[in-house]
Enzyme design. Structure first.
Site: not given
Ligand code: PLP
Length: 390
Positions: A60, A113, A185
């Site tokens: 991870r 978004y 974004d």
């Protein structure tokens, strides 16, 4: 940048995309990094598990495959670190969550978004964060909100449904001066056409799902930044246990190798289709910032190095049902809400479901087009044939 690359002249983007994230000498001469499927990493002894000084410690925490994609993104964005998230949405949410505490205020662009909005309205509010949406074109209102305090500001330009181009250098400078962590974004522009960190934005976020991976076959998000802002993202990402499977990381890396070849092609095709639509008397507005005369064109020209292939149109005096029938009769455009892949798509978003600062005019239903890599002449013929239904 590590010590070995510090001396090197800055490379141009095509060279970066060809060479970044590759070290054949580390992998027996193979051009590409391996696709490392891993949870467990072994240590030479127990002491090693305590000091954790070896490069890789657990699946991870990073592998040669994830490092390769992060290296490419860091070179493109000019960032120190990139965090890979399982989806573009997860990249937006981990960035937002990293920058706020209970009792803070966060300012979010009204054209964000909509699942990012849903995260802010639900998760952030539930944990005591005050969420405020702002019209990205109303500077005075933004300044007034900043005066009341803001721990973070979230931008998106252009908006992916309505394509307003916010003045990011202005909004960012004001938000930074007010002490906010800023993030954007940046999916529409890709790092090829807009580099937020050069404008002082703290974090640049991508749904790499779209243009960066580019083949409509996976989901992946990235957050890139420097210093404390990205360190906090990394900590939240660790705490949430986020990870991306190696096959999707590798496929995204593969996508980056042709990003600079695909993007100008998307822009060329989109321009041809947008120009044709703009000249058609049935069409109302063409919301493509790269088109002279389109809303936001001047700011796009000032701040962006190119345009992608996603834009929207409105029609003159047609009902929503008539427009829907037209969209349904398109043959080459799939009806789909995503974008950034090789294929053309059309959708009719219900914009006002996701707005609160400034409503979109109800009498201007939008058709959003993702222009793909088909021959634009065929796309234009398809639109012309379908528009005969209007
Ligand atoms: C502007 C924008 N940001 C983020 C996302 C989220 O990406 P993903 O679908 O990978 O979660 C999307 C997806 O449509 C998007 O359009």
């Amino acid at each position: 940048m590590d010590d070995e690359t510090a001396h090197r002249p800055k490379r141009r983007v095509a060279t970066t995309l060809t060479h970044a994230g590759r070290d054949p000498s580390a992998f027996h001469g193979f051009i590409n990094p391996p696709v490392v499927h891993a949870s467990t990493v072994l240590y030479p002894n127990v002491k090693g598990t305590r000091t954790r000084t070896q490069r890789y410690t657990y699946g991870r925490s990073g592998t040669p495959t994830t490092d390769a994609l992060c290296d490419v993104m860091n070179e493109l964005e000019g960032s120190e670190k990139t965090v890979l998230a399982p989806t573009g949405l997860a990249a937006c949410t981990v960035a937002l969550a990293s920058a706020v505490n209970a009792g803070d205020r966060v300012l979010i662009t009204d054209n964000v978004y909509h699942p990012t909005r849903s995260f802010a309205d639900g998760f952030l509010r539930r944990f005591g964060v005050e969420v405020v949406y702002f019209d990205p074109l109303d500077h005075a209102a933004f300044d007034r909100e900043l005066e009341k305090g803001a721990a973070a500001a979230f931008f998106e330009a252009p908006g992916s449904l309505t394509f307003e181009v916010a003045d990011i250098p202005y909004l960012n400078a004001r938000a930074k001066a007010a002490g906010a962590t800023t993030m954007i974004d940046n999916t529409w522009a890709t790092p090829l056409y807009f580099r937020p960190l050069e404008h002082g934005v703290d974090l640049s976020i991508h749904a790499a799902t779209k243009y960066i991976a580019g083949h409509s076959d996976l989901l992946l998000g990235t957050v890139s930044g420097n210093g404390e802002a990205i360190a906090k993202v990394r900590k939240t990402w660790d705490d949430w246990g986020e990870n991306v499977g190696p096959d999707d990381v590798y496929a995204t890396l593969r996508g980056t190798r042709t990003l600079h070849v695909r993007m100008p092609h998307f822009e060329r095709n989109a321009r041809l289709v947008a120009e044709w639509l703009d000249a058609d008397p049935r069409v109302g507005k063409v919301l493509y910032p790269a088109l002279p005369g389109a809303p936001g064109h001047a700011l796009w020209k000032r701040d962006f190095d190119g345009a992608s292939g996603l834009f929207a149109i409105t029609f003159k005096g047609r009902t929503e049902d008539e427009i829907m029938k037209m969209v349904d009769s398109l043959e080459l455009f799939g009806i789909g809400a995503s974008w950034g892949g090789f294929e053309s798509l059309a959708t009719m978003p219900v914009v006002n479901k996701f707005r609160s600062a400034k409503a979109w005019p109800d009498d201007e239903p939008l058709v959003r087009l993702n222009i793909g890599l088909e021959d634009p002449a065929d796309l234009i013929e398809d639109l012309d044939r379908a528009m005969a239904h209007l």
